[in-house]
Scaffold this motif. Sequence first.
Motif, PDB file in Angstrom:
ATOM      1  N   GLN A 110     -11.817  -5.917  -4.049  1.00  0.00           N
ATOM      2  CA  GLN A 110     -11.322  -5.807  -2.793  1.00  0.00           C
ATOM      3  C   GLN A 110     -10.407  -6.339  -1.930  1.00  0.00           C
ATOM      4  N   HIS A 111      -9.976  -7.710  -2.260  1.00  0.00           N
ATOM      5  CA  HIS A 111      -9.009  -8.370  -1.679  1.00  0.00           C
ATOM      6  C   HIS A 111      -7.858  -8.060  -2.053  1.00  0.00           C
ATOM      7  N   GLU A 112      -7.624  -7.446  -3.282  1.00  0.00           N
ATOM      8  CA  GLU A 112      -6.153  -7.070  -4.064  1.00  0.00           C
ATOM      9  C   GLU A 112      -6.072  -5.908  -3.346  1.00  0.00           C
ATOM     10  N   VAL A 113      -7.138  -4.814  -3.233  1.00  0.00           N
ATOM     11  CA  VAL A 113      -6.883  -3.376  -2.604  1.00  0.00           C
ATOM     12  C   VAL A 113      -6.613  -3.495  -1.236  1.00  0.00           C
ATOM     13  N   ALA A 114      -7.039  -4.624  -0.515  1.00  0.00           N
ATOM     14  CA  ALA A 114      -6.657  -4.737   1.093  1.00  0.00           C
ATOM     15  C   ALA A 114      -5.454  -4.786   1.102  1.00  0.00           C
ATOM     16  N   GLN A 115      -4.841  -5.846   0.081  1.00  0.00           N
ATOM     17  CA  GLN A 115      -3.369  -6.263   0.217  1.00  0.00           C
ATOM     18  C   GLN A 115      -2.380  -5.192  -0.157  1.00  0.00           C
ATOM     19  N   MET A 116      -2.955  -4.208  -0.889  1.00  0.00           N
ATOM     20  CA  MET A 116      -2.043  -3.100  -1.288  1.00  0.00           C
ATOM     21  C   MET A 116      -2.069  -2.170  -0.215  1.00  0.00           C
ATOM     22  N   ILE A 117      -2.975  -1.896   0.430  1.00  0.00           N
ATOM     23  CA  ILE A 117      -2.917  -1.003   1.536  1.00  0.00           C
ATOM     24  C   ILE A 117      -2.204  -1.542   2.677  1.00  0.00           C
ATOM     25  N   GLU A 118      -2.399  -2.699   3.043  1.00  0.00           N
ATOM     26  CA  GLU A 118      -1.527  -3.337   3.976  1.00  0.00           C
ATOM     27  C   GLU A 118      -0.138  -3.420   3.691  1.00  0.00           C
ATOM     28  N   CYS A 119       0.244  -3.386   2.432  1.00  0.00           N
ATOM     29  CA  CYS A 119       1.685  -3.396   1.999  1.00  0.00           C
ATOM     30  C   CYS A 119       2.379  -2.044   2.135  1.00  0.00           C
ATOM     31  N   ALA A 120       1.461  -1.014   1.865  1.00  0.00           N
ATOM     32  CA  ALA A 120       1.775   0.264   2.140  1.00  0.00           C
ATOM     33  C   ALA A 120       2.198   0.891   3.464  1.00  0.00           C
ATOM     34  N   LYS A 121       1.191   0.223   4.491  1.00  0.00           N
ATOM     35  CA  LYS A 121       1.616   0.500   5.803  1.00  0.00           C
ATOM     36  C   LYS A 121       2.543  -0.330   6.238  1.00  0.00           C
ATOM     37  N   GLU A 122       3.039  -1.502   5.967  1.00  0.00           N
ATOM     38  CA  GLU A 122       3.969  -2.239   6.319  1.00  0.00           C
ATOM     39  C   GLU A 122       5.434  -1.466   5.839  1.00  0.00           C
ATOM     40  N   ASN A 123       5.308  -1.109   4.714  1.00  0.00           N
ATOM     41  CA  ASN A 123       6.760  -0.452   4.335  1.00  0.00           C
ATOM     42  C   ASN A 123       6.674   0.914   4.509  1.00  0.00           C
ATOM     43  N   ASN A 124       5.364   1.673   5.234  1.00  0.00           N
ATOM     44  CA  ASN A 124       5.613   2.871   5.281  1.00  0.00           C
ATOM     45  C   ASN A 124       5.840   3.901   4.005  1.00  0.00           C
ATOM     46  N   ILE A 125       4.949   3.559   2.935  1.00  0.00           N
ATOM     47  CA  ILE A 125       5.103   4.097   1.749  1.00  0.00           C
ATOM     48  C   ILE A 125       3.876   4.565   1.242  1.00  0.00           C
ATOM     49  N   PHE A 126       3.937   5.874   0.623  1.00  0.00           N
ATOM     50  CA  PHE A 126       2.622   6.471   0.391  1.00  0.00           C
ATOM     51  C   PHE A 126       1.955   5.756  -0.911  1.00  0.00           C
ATOM     52  N   LEU A 127       0.625   5.468  -0.700  1.00  0.00           N
ATOM     53  CA  LEU A 127      -0.170   4.759  -1.778  1.00  0.00           C
ATOM     54  C   LEU A 127      -1.423   5.661  -2.095  1.00  0.00           C
ATOM     55  N   MET A 128      -1.881   5.852  -3.362  1.00  0.00           N
ATOM     56  CA  MET A 128      -3.044   6.766  -3.704  1.00  0.00           C
ATOM     57  C   MET A 128      -3.822   6.324  -4.885  1.00  0.00           C
ATOM     58  N   GLU A 129      -4.880   5.907  -4.905  1.00  0.00           N
ATOM     59  CA  GLU A 129      -5.603   5.786  -6.088  1.00  0.00           C
ATOM     60  C   GLU A 129      -5.765   6.926  -6.817  1.00  0.00           C
ATOM     61  N   LYS A 132      -7.259  13.318   1.320  1.00  0.00           N
ATOM     62  CA  LYS A 132      -8.347  13.677   0.500  1.00  0.00           C
ATOM     63  C   LYS A 132      -9.146  12.299  -0.476  1.00  0.00           C
ATOM     64  N   MET A 133      -8.038  11.985  -0.981  1.00  0.00           N
ATOM     65  CA  MET A 133      -8.639  10.391  -1.566  1.00  0.00           C
ATOM     66  C   MET A 133      -7.864   9.313  -0.755  1.00  0.00           C
ATOM     67  N   THR A 134      -8.823   9.120   0.480  1.00  0.00           N
ATOM     68  CA  THR A 134      -8.419   8.369   1.558  1.00  0.00           C
ATOM     69  C   THR A 134      -8.444   6.775   1.067  1.00  0.00           C
ATOM     70  N   TRP A 135      -7.608   5.682   1.804  1.00  0.00           N
ATOM     71  CA  TRP A 135      -7.757   4.641   1.569  1.00  0.00           C
ATOM     72  C   TRP A 135      -9.178   4.021   2.042  1.00  0.00           C
ATOM     73  N   LYS A 136      -9.962   4.600   2.887  1.00  0.00           N
ATOM     74  CA  LYS A 136     -11.302   4.288   2.961  1.00  0.00           C
ATOM     75  C   LYS A 136     -12.024   4.566   1.844  1.00  0.00           C
ATOM     76  N   MET A 137     -12.043   5.743   1.140  1.00  0.00           N
ATOM     77  CA  MET A 137     -12.527   5.990  -0.066  1.00  0.00           C
ATOM     78  C   MET A 137     -12.580   4.912  -1.230  1.00  0.00           C
ATOM     79  N   SER A 138     -11.176   4.552  -1.416  1.00  0.00           N
ATOM     80  CA  SER A 138     -10.798   3.512  -2.173  1.00  0.00           C
ATOM     81  C   SER A 138     -11.528   2.141  -1.952  1.00  0.00           C
TER      82      SER A 138
END
Length: 334
Positions: free
Chosen positions: A103-122, A301-307
């Motif tokens: 979960q620590h790695e996933v949290a950083q990945m999602i935060e990085c997507a937010k900071e860079n305003n870039i799409f990310l999906m599992e 549909k495959m939200t960050w919360k789901m991941s």
Amino acid sequence: MSKIYNWAVLGCGKIANKFVNDLKLLPNARLYAAASRDLNRAQDFANDLGFEKAYGSYSEMVEDTNVDVVYIATPHSHHFEHTMLCLTHKKAVLCEKAFAMNQHEVAQMIECAKENNIFLMEAFWTMFQPSYQKALEIINSGELGKLKMVRSDFAFNAEFNEDKRLYNVKLGGGSLLDIGIYPVFAALSTLGVPDLIKSSADFSPTGSEESIQLIFKYKNGEMASLSSSFAVHSPVQSEFCCENGYVILHPRWFTPTDLTVWKDGDEQQLIPNETKEGAGYQYEAKHVMECLDAELIESPKMTWKMSEDLIKTLDRIRIDAGIFFPDHDEKLFY
């Protein structure tokens, strides 16, 4: 008219090959670049499947300004590193599951997507299968009454090789993160996050988990019985048992497949698989491009919360079962 998107593949293995063959079915997807740590491997992959370019390093590929979206298909032990590389270079990312190691790695990945305003999906392709969506529709409609029990399995007898990904702890080896993630997903996507988890695991000579049985318990009495293994074969099906009937997703339930639906007092109904071409990866790729068309950075549909729910549940299972990855888990167990 949808934009034509230049796809790059990071990691040229078997799963990438399957994904790309389905990507070819989508008219707005261009096979642009294949990247591997081995240039010859990248060139062979590109030539076989029809990519325009091949790169012998991932860092070189993300510098290419023509790349719109990257499909990451490396072992999950490397998903965090490779996702962060792509996101920081402003590349949209579809990353294979498990999304990362914890979960620590996933949290950083999602935060990085937010900071860079870039799409990310599992890349949890099961979520996009018409058969799975039909099962969810029936369950959520309430026509069978309340869902009370989920039974789901995924197992096959794998050849033991201590150096290959399935049994190599350094590559995140073990059935749980590789195939057990599917039954866990079946429970989470229907019953939600469990209140109690009980596990029993068996380990291989390398120290990797080889087989695991799971019980999820919920405060209102719902339960899930889940299993995965590299030591045996199983039916590989999922059953969703409701108060007044059930839904069964037939073998290889996580792919496009048939459904059986039964309601108390009625005859069983078979709902045949409607996918006529491809293995089923095209649905998630199509969804990614729809999100990009809509300028979204997160899938609805495959939200960050789901991941996040999924990886946190996998972490809880690993803590309970004693499944430890020394190169990744410093913050998980202490």
